[in-house]
Structures are given as C-alpha cells and as structure tokens.
Scaffold this motif. Structure first.
Motif, PDB file in Angstrom:
ATOM      1  N   LEU A  53      -1.962  -4.600   8.918  1.00  0.00           N
ATOM      2  CA  LEU A  53      -1.300  -4.086   7.558  1.00  0.00           C
ATOM      3  C   LEU A  53      -0.879  -2.794   8.187  1.00  0.00           C
ATOM      4  CD1 LEU A  53      -3.480  -5.106   4.443  1.00  0.00           C
ATOM      5  CD2 LEU A  53      -1.045  -5.929   5.124  1.00  0.00           C
ATOM      6  N   GLU A  73       5.455 -12.453  14.288  1.00  0.00           N
ATOM      7  CA  GLU A  73       4.931 -12.721  12.780  1.00  0.00           C
ATOM      8  C   GLU A  73       4.160 -13.990  12.672  1.00  0.00           C
ATOM      9  OE1 GLU A  73       6.972 -12.173   8.372  1.00  0.00           O
ATOM     10  OE2 GLU A  73       7.496 -10.773  10.246  1.00  0.00           O
ATOM     11  N   ARG A  77       0.414 -14.416  11.349  1.00  0.00           N
ATOM     12  CA  ARG A  77      -0.156 -15.513  10.215  1.00  0.00           C
ATOM     13  C   ARG A  77      -1.119 -16.331  10.670  1.00  0.00           C
ATOM     14  NH1 ARG A  77       5.184 -15.950   8.642  1.00  0.00           N
ATOM     15  NH2 ARG A  77       5.757 -17.733  10.308  1.00  0.00           N
ATOM     16  N   ARG A  80      -4.100 -14.151  10.596  1.00  0.00           N
ATOM     17  CA  ARG A  80      -4.659 -13.622   9.342  1.00  0.00           C
ATOM     18  C   ARG A  80      -5.254 -14.759   8.615  1.00  0.00           C
ATOM     19  NH1 ARG A  80       0.555  -9.914   7.073  1.00  0.00           N
ATOM     20  NH2 ARG A  80       0.080  -7.957   7.977  1.00  0.00           N
ATOM     21  N   GLU A  81      -5.124 -15.964   9.198  1.00  0.00           N
ATOM     22  CA  GLU A  81      -5.648 -17.125   8.425  1.00  0.00           C
ATOM     23  C   GLU A  81      -7.019 -16.991   8.536  1.00  0.00           C
ATOM     24  OE1 GLU A  81      -4.056 -20.288   7.070  1.00  0.00           O
ATOM     25  OE2 GLU A  81      -2.078 -19.108   6.835  1.00  0.00           O
ATOM     26  N   PHE A  87      -9.878  -6.486  -1.649  1.00  0.00           N
ATOM     27  CA  PHE A  87      -9.250  -5.095  -1.994  1.00  0.00           C
ATOM     28  C   PHE A  87     -10.024  -4.114  -2.710  1.00  0.00           C
ATOM     29  CE2 PHE A  87      -6.015  -7.589  -0.111  1.00  0.00           C
ATOM     30  CZ  PHE A  87      -5.199  -6.598   0.696  1.00  0.00           C
ATOM     31  N   ALA A  91      -6.943  -6.740  -6.405  1.00  0.00           N
ATOM     32  CA  ALA A  91      -5.515  -7.052  -6.267  1.00  0.00           C
ATOM     33  C   ALA A  91      -5.364  -8.539  -6.632  1.00  0.00           C
ATOM     34  CB  ALA A  91      -5.219  -7.002  -4.822  1.00  0.00           C
ATOM     35  N   LEU A  93      -3.515 -11.330  -9.123  1.00  0.00           N
ATOM     36  CA  LEU A  93      -2.158 -11.079  -9.873  1.00  0.00           C
ATOM     37  C   LEU A  93      -2.291 -11.291 -11.476  1.00  0.00           C
ATOM     38  CD1 LEU A  93      -0.220 -13.859  -7.608  1.00  0.00           C
ATOM     39  CD2 LEU A  93      -0.527 -11.458  -7.354  1.00  0.00           C
ATOM     40  N   LYS A 109      -1.239 -22.907   0.051  1.00  0.00           N
ATOM     41  CA  LYS A 109      -1.160 -22.982   1.633  1.00  0.00           C
ATOM     42  C   LYS A 109      -1.995 -24.364   2.182  1.00  0.00           C
ATOM     43  CE  LYS A 109       0.317 -20.571   3.827  1.00  0.00           C
ATOM     44  NZ  LYS A 109       1.711 -20.491   4.303  1.00  0.00           N
ATOM     45  N   ARG A 153     -11.922 -15.413  -4.349  1.00  0.00           N
ATOM     46  CA  ARG A 153     -10.430 -15.600  -3.641  1.00  0.00           C
ATOM     47  C   ARG A 153     -10.386 -15.396  -2.191  1.00  0.00           C
ATOM     48  NH1 ARG A 153      -5.267 -12.378  -5.628  1.00  0.00           N
ATOM     49  NH2 ARG A 153      -6.073 -11.121  -4.377  1.00  0.00           N
TER      50      ARG A 153
ATOM     51  N   MET B   1       7.002  -8.964   7.380  1.00  0.00           N
ATOM     52  CA  MET B   1       6.526  -8.269   6.426  1.00  0.00           C
ATOM     53  C   MET B   1       7.095  -7.300   5.329  1.00  0.00           C
ATOM     54  SD  MET B   1       2.778  -7.170   8.325  1.00  0.00           S
ATOM     55  CE  MET B   1       3.103  -5.629   8.253  1.00  0.00           C
ATOM     56  N   THR B   3       5.424  -5.346   3.014  1.00  0.00           N
ATOM     57  CA  THR B   3       4.767  -4.104   2.874  1.00  0.00           C
ATOM     58  C   THR B   3       5.070  -3.172   4.149  1.00  0.00           C
ATOM     59  OG1 THR B   3       2.946  -5.222   3.998  1.00  0.00           O
ATOM     60  CG2 THR B   3       2.906  -5.039   1.599  1.00  0.00           C
ATOM     61  N   MET B 135       2.837  -4.154  -8.761  1.00  0.00           N
ATOM     62  CA  MET B 135       2.218  -4.981  -7.663  1.00  0.00           C
ATOM     63  C   MET B 135       1.985  -4.400  -6.234  1.00  0.00           C
ATOM     64  SD  MET B 135       3.742  -8.871  -8.576  1.00  0.00           S
ATOM     65  CE  MET B 135       2.535  -9.737  -7.205  1.00  0.00           C
ATOM     66  N   GLU B 139      -1.718  -3.161  -4.447  1.00  0.00           N
ATOM     67  CA  GLU B 139      -2.188  -4.021  -3.203  1.00  0.00           C
ATOM     68  C   GLU B 139      -2.034  -5.422  -3.374  1.00  0.00           C
ATOM     69  OE1 GLU B 139      -6.033  -2.016  -2.716  1.00  0.00           O
ATOM     70  OE2 GLU B 139      -5.457  -0.916  -0.996  1.00  0.00           O
ATOM     71  N   GLU B 140      -1.215  -5.817  -4.801  1.00  0.00           N
ATOM     72  CA  GLU B 140      -1.049  -7.427  -4.685  1.00  0.00           C
ATOM     73  C   GLU B 140      -0.173  -7.825  -3.587  1.00  0.00           C
ATOM     74  OE1 GLU B 140      -0.350  -8.155  -8.955  1.00  0.00           O
ATOM     75  OE2 GLU B 140      -1.665  -6.429  -9.536  1.00  0.00           O
ATOM     76  N   GLU B 142       0.241  -6.860  -0.688  1.00  0.00           N
ATOM     77  CA  GLU B 142      -0.486  -6.982   0.690  1.00  0.00           C
ATOM     78  C   GLU B 142      -1.632  -8.124   0.292  1.00  0.00           C
ATOM     79  OE1 GLU B 142      -2.404  -3.272   1.275  1.00  0.00           O
ATOM     80  OE2 GLU B 142      -0.901  -2.188   2.094  1.00  0.00           O
ATOM     81  N   ALA B 143      -2.041  -8.210  -0.700  1.00  0.00           N
ATOM     82  CA  ALA B 143      -2.689  -9.544  -0.764  1.00  0.00           C
ATOM     83  C   ALA B 143      -2.270 -10.760  -0.688  1.00  0.00           C
ATOM     84  CB  ALA B 143      -3.572  -9.333  -2.184  1.00  0.00           C
ATOM     85  N   LEU B 144      -0.969 -10.913  -1.035  1.00  0.00           N
ATOM     86  CA  LEU B 144      -0.163 -11.841  -0.887  1.00  0.00           C
ATOM     87  C   LEU B 144       0.123 -12.340   0.706  1.00  0.00           C
ATOM     88  CD1 LEU B 144       2.401 -11.912  -3.670  1.00  0.00           C
ATOM     89  CD2 LEU B 144       0.699 -13.588  -3.461  1.00  0.00           C
ATOM     90  N   GLU B 145       0.653 -11.472   1.372  1.00  0.00           N
ATOM     91  CA  GLU B 145       0.749 -11.404   2.826  1.00  0.00           C
ATOM     92  C   GLU B 145      -0.348 -11.533   3.685  1.00  0.00           C
ATOM     93  OE1 GLU B 145       3.050  -7.860   3.828  1.00  0.00           O
ATOM     94  OE2 GLU B 145       4.733  -9.038   3.551  1.00  0.00           O
ATOM     95  N   LEU B 146      -1.465 -11.162   3.166  1.00  0.00           N
ATOM     96  CA  LEU B 146      -2.901 -11.538   4.012  1.00  0.00           C
ATOM     97  C   LEU B 146      -3.254 -13.079   3.770  1.00  0.00           C
ATOM     98  CD1 LEU B 146      -4.901  -8.367   3.596  1.00  0.00           C
ATOM     99  CD2 LEU B 146      -3.690  -9.498   5.618  1.00  0.00           C
ATOM    100  N   MET B 147      -2.867 -13.802   2.407  1.00  0.00           N
ATOM    101  CA  MET B 147      -2.948 -15.019   2.127  1.00  0.00           C
ATOM    102  C   MET B 147      -2.131 -15.925   2.809  1.00  0.00           C
ATOM    103  SD  MET B 147      -4.602 -15.193  -1.543  1.00  0.00           S
ATOM    104  CE  MET B 147      -3.618 -13.828  -2.441  1.00  0.00           C
ATOM    105  N   SER B 148      -1.099 -15.265   3.721  1.00  0.00           N
ATOM    106  CA  SER B 148       0.000 -15.841   4.309  1.00  0.00           C
ATOM    107  C   SER B 148       1.004 -16.551   3.214  1.00  0.00           C
ATOM    108  CB  SER B 148      -0.413 -17.020   5.185  1.00  0.00           C
ATOM    109  OG  SER B 148      -1.132 -16.286   6.347  1.00  0.00           O
ATOM    110  N   ILE B 149       1.107 -15.903   1.912  1.00  0.00           N
ATOM    111  CA  ILE B 149       2.045 -16.408   1.064  1.00  0.00           C
ATOM    112  C   ILE B 149       3.049 -15.298   1.224  1.00  0.00           C
ATOM    113  CG2 ILE B 149       2.323 -16.529  -1.264  1.00  0.00           C
ATOM    114  CD1 ILE B 149      -0.605 -17.310  -1.652  1.00  0.00           C
ATOM    115  N   PHE B 154       7.674 -16.059  -2.850  1.00  0.00           N
ATOM    116  CA  PHE B 154       6.808 -16.270  -4.085  1.00  0.00           C
ATOM    117  C   PHE B 154       7.596 -15.671  -5.257  1.00  0.00           C
ATOM    118  CE2 PHE B 154       3.145 -15.311  -6.483  1.00  0.00           C
ATOM    119  CZ  PHE B 154       2.531 -16.587  -6.779  1.00  0.00           C
ATOM    120  N   LEU B 155       7.970 -14.531  -5.020  1.00  0.00           N
ATOM    121  CA  LEU B 155       8.488 -13.592  -6.085  1.00  0.00           C
ATOM    122  C   LEU B 155      10.144 -13.308  -6.040  1.00  0.00           C
ATOM    123  CD1 LEU B 155       5.820 -10.751  -5.479  1.00  0.00           C
ATOM    124  CD2 LEU B 155       5.855 -12.293  -7.262  1.00  0.00           C
TER     125      LEU B 155
END
Lengths: 256, 270
Positions: A53, A73, A77, A80-81, A87, A91, A93, A109, A153, B1, B3, B135, B139-140, B142-149, B154-155
């Motif tokens: 990050l 990228e 990914r 990161r998986e 956080f 964090a 939603l 995913k 999560r 990315m 973020t 968001m 950090e939401e 960043e959270a999405l990116e770390l979940m590879s979403i 998505f948004l």
C-alpha cells in the motif's frame, strides 16, 4: 529457514522526514511478530509496506523470497491473496451488514455457492463471538465489535499471513484482551503468521513470540517478549516504564 | 491501484512557481480522471453479472427516482419563466402564439440537459463524492484493494452505468415538464390555446434537437460520475478532506458541464 516477510534496509520519507530509515527485520513462518513504538514512529507505514500500500524509497520488501517492490499489478494481486489485513477502524463497508461484510471476499473472489458461503461466514462470526450480530450494520455495533468483524473478514479466506494495525487501540481493557485472545487463537488454530502493530505493550508481550521496537525510524530492539522486558536500551526502558511494566513485573501470557 | 500514497511538496515561494504547480496538478488530475473513465468503461463488460445488475438498479434508483421531485419542480418553473419572458416580448409583435416553439426548442436543446445536469451534480454528484471520500479516509478503499476487489468495478462502474442511463431519461422528462409548465403560462396568462401551443411546439422542434439534448445529457452524466468519483478517491485528511472533495467535485462538474455543453452546441449547430 527462509523468512516469510523480510525488510531489507527499507527507507521511506514522508513530508520531508525519514519515517523509516534503513529498517531491516525478518518475520518467520508461524510467528506472532509484534512491532511496538510510540505514535508516529512509522508502525502503520511498516505494515503498509508489507502489502505495498506504500512503496519504499530505498531498500526491498520480500514476501516468501519475492521482492514485491517492483511487482506488476497481477503479481501484486497474487501476493496480496496470501494476506489478511485488519485495519485500525475495521474498514467495514457502511451499507453492508456484518455478515455481508465478512462474506464479501468470498462472494467477490470465489465461486463458492451461497450455502457454503453462509456456512463459512457463520463459522468466522462464531470464532470472533459475533454470531448474534451478523444482521447489524457497522454503525449499530461498538468499536470492539467492528474490529472483531474486521478480523473475521480478514481470516475468512484462510490467509497465510494476517496483518493487524493497532487492533486494541481505542478499546477498553476487557475488549482489548478479547482481541488479543482472538489473534492468538487465529495463530494457534488456523496456523497463520501474524504481524501486529501496536503501542499497547501489555498486548504485545502477551501475544507476541517476537517483539520489535520502532523508534526514530529504526528498529532499536528486537527480541522475545521476556528478553525485550530485560532490554537495557533506553527507549525500550522508557516505553516499558510508561506502561508500568518492569523486568521484575509479573505478567501472564494469558492469550496462550 | 486507486489508493495513492500521501504526497508532500515544499511550499513554493514565488507566484510563477505556484501557478506552474497548479497547472501541473490540473493536468495530472485530468489524466487520472481520464484513466478512471477508461477503466470504468472497460469494466462495463461486467455490468450484466447478477451483483452488478442489482447495484446498477440501486444506483439508478438513488440518482434517478430520488431526484425526480426536485427536477419536476425546477423544470416546470423554468418552463413557466421561459414562456412568460418570451411571451411578453413576442406579444409586442403579436406573435405570442409562437411561445410553444421557443419553449420546446430551448428545453430540448439547452435548458433540459443543463438544468438536469446541474441538479444531478449538486444532489447526486456531491453525495457520490462524499461517499467515496468517506470510504477513502476510513481505509475502506484500501481494504477493497487488499481483498483484490477492484474499486473501479465495484464502485465506479455501477454509478457510471446508472448515470449514463438516468441522466438522458431525466433530461427528457425535465424537457417535457418544462414544456407543460410553459403551456400552463401560455394558456392562463398569454391567452394562447393549448392546441396552438402544442402545434407550434412540435412544428418547429426538430428530431435533431432531441438527440443533441440527449447526447449532451449522456456526456454530462459521465462527467458528473467521473469527476465525483475521482474527487472522492483523492480525499485525504479525515472529515475536512471529505468536505473539500465534495466541494471540489461539485465546482469541477459545474464548470465542465458548461464548457462541454458549449462545445457540443458549437460542433453540432455550426
């Protein structure tokens, strides 16, 4: 044994100030590696480098021997998986309820069917003692519950490594110890490697297998909890004293 | 990315440096918004998946149905004002019977698309920017990116698809409401018969007026979405940053709507 995460002379400058100044350390598989230090010492910055990050201005960050600082990228990914990330704020939603938040990585995913997703979400919520609160929105639960939901999560896809950013900050002592127990349980039951960033020394010493102190942009001490308490480093001693912990003090590894 | 790392630039002491830096930041923001648009368009291929369909319908409801009330009121009164002002001038030449043509052409070509876009920028665009900015700072994203979403898929994509559909629909609706409002003033205050009003309205308006108006609406919908999402993703520094991003999104969208509207008119009515 090859380190799972390795920082090799990492330097990061933010707003003209070196937040990390040649930081090097290794996190071994299965370890609960805790980074402590005062606010603004660069703990969260260190954590963010582990999943890119943030990228270092100099030095390398290796995950299982692979340098992630220059990864494209798609490669990033893939790396990161392997991580889960809790956080500071959780964090979550805001428009999804707790169960939907926990299910999000699976729904987005994986190709698992809805029944299997619901089963895994229920299991994760049970692990963090939130099975009664799955239908609530993040705004309707407490800060501690939000962190526990964030933890559910973070671990729902069985990551190898979980990163925790100040997991107990802003929580009362009882909630803090609950989070500590959950981190220890995730390591013990799920076999994950954990990296925890905190300024809560009670938490660090009770759950960590290795404790490193970040001060002035460098690691000033890195040792097992017992050796850390006996460190003669001035900053470490001052930090221990500030939280009423002494080398002779009685402390319990209550999370084990 | 999506973020971005925090940036730091030492303060510039001279005027030229400050102007140059602002120009560079402007170019960089335009480039990033362009990339965001390209990525969102590329993600439209996922628009028919079950989750995306649900999200797009939700966004259509938020941007379209919830804006219907304010658009109705503004459109009717705009048509009434337009009809009254035009009618009073035309009456001097005994030509008030032609107000239908004036109102219809104005509403279809300019007033409908502009009015709808400005209302959507103020109501929907600001909400969009505030949501994404919140968001970002919590950090939401960043959270999405770390979940590879992918946050764009998505948004941004559902919002873009919803606005690309709803802005032309609302523009057409606003134009009709404006014409009806104009007719009301024509009948009650200018003594023009409904039949004469509508006869003139349809006689002088061309199909081109309709499709140019709808084309403008589509363009404005895209501008509002991309500007708002870009501002939201660029938010920093907590609540203050959310407010700043929202303000910047609305102002930028307003300015770009005016400029783009002029360019389209210039190109298609040369």
């Amino acid at each position: 044994m090859r380190a799972l995460i390795e920082f090799d002379n990492v330097t990061k400058v933010l707003a003209g100030q070196a937040v990390l100044d040649g930081v090097s350390f290794r996190v071994r598989r299965g370890e609960v590696f805790v980074i402590v230090g005062p606010s603004g010492a660069g703990k969260s910055v260190t954590l963010k480098h582990m999943v890119r990050l943030m990228t270092p201005d100099a030095g390398r960050v290796l995950v299982d021997g692979e340098d992630i600082t220059e990864l494209p990228e798609a490669g990033l990914r893939r790396v990161r998986e392997r991580f889960g990330y809790l956080f500071q704020s959780g964090a979550l939603l805001a428009w999804l309820n707790v169960a939907e938040n926990v299910a999000l990585p699976l729904r987005e995913k994986t190709r698992e069917d809805e029944a299997e997703i619901e089963r895994r979400v229920a299991e994760a919520l049970r692990l963090v003692d939130l099975e009664e609160h799955g239908g609530k929105l993040p705004a309707e639960i407490s800060g501690g519950m939000r962190k526990r939901a964030g933890l559910a999560r973070a671990i729902i896809r069985n990551p190898e490594i979980v990163l925790y950013d100040e997991p107990t900050s802003g929580l009362d002592p009882v909630s803090s110890r609950t989070i500590d127990r959950l981190i220890a349980r995730a390591g013990r039951d799920l076999g994950v490697t954990s990296v925890v960033v905190t300024h809560d020394l009670h938490s660090a010493l009770s759950i960590g297998t290795m404790v490193a102190m970040l001060y002035g942009g460098t690691i000033v001490e890195m040792a097992s909890p017992r050796e850390f308490m006996q460190s003669e480093n001035e900053e470490v001693q001052a930090f221990l004293r500030s939280q009423f912990i002494t080398a002779e003090g009685v402390w319990e590894r209550n999370a084990r | 990315m999506i973020t971005r790392e925090p940036e730091y630039f030492p303060p510039s002491l001279n005027m030229l440096g400050r102007i140059g830096r602002r120009a560079l930041f402007g170019c960089r923001a335009a480039g990033r918004a362009g990339v965001l648009l390209a990525r969102a368009v590329a993600c439209l291929r996922y628009a028919f998946s079950a989750r995306s369909r649900h999200e797009i319908v939700m966004q259509m409801y938020v941007s379209g149905v919830r804006s219907l009330g304010v658009i109705t009121v503004v459109a009717v009164f705009t048509g009434m004002i337009l009809s009254l002002q035009t009618g009073l001038q035309l009456r001097r030449f005994h030509q008030e019977v032609n107000i239908g043509a004036a109102v219809m052409v104005s509403m279809l070509r300019e007033m409908g698309p502009f009015m709808t876009a400005l209302i959507l920028a103020a109501c929907v665009g600001s909400a969009m920017a505030a949501r994404l900015a919140t968001m970002t700072v919590s950090e939401e994203i960043e959270a999405l990116e770390l979940m590879s979403i992918d946050p764009v898929r998505f948004l941004v994509m559902p919002r873009l698809a919803a606005m690309a559909v709803m802005t032309p629909v609302l523009t057409f609706y606003a134009s009709i409401m404006g014409v009806l409002g104009g007719g009301l003033v024509g009948v009650t205050q200018l003594d023009v018969a409904w039949s004469a009003y509508f006869y003139n309205a349809t006689r002088y308006a061309a199909v081109k007026d309709l499709y140019v108006g709808l084309l403008k609406a589509l363009l404005f919908g895209i501008i509002i979405t991309i500007v708002s999402c870009h501002a939201g993703f660029g938010a920093t520094q907590g609540a203050q940053g959310v407010g700043y991003a929202t303000r910047r999104a609305v102002i930028t969208a307003f300015l770009l709507i005016l400029v783009a509207g002029y360019i389209v008119t210039r190109l298609l009515y040369e």
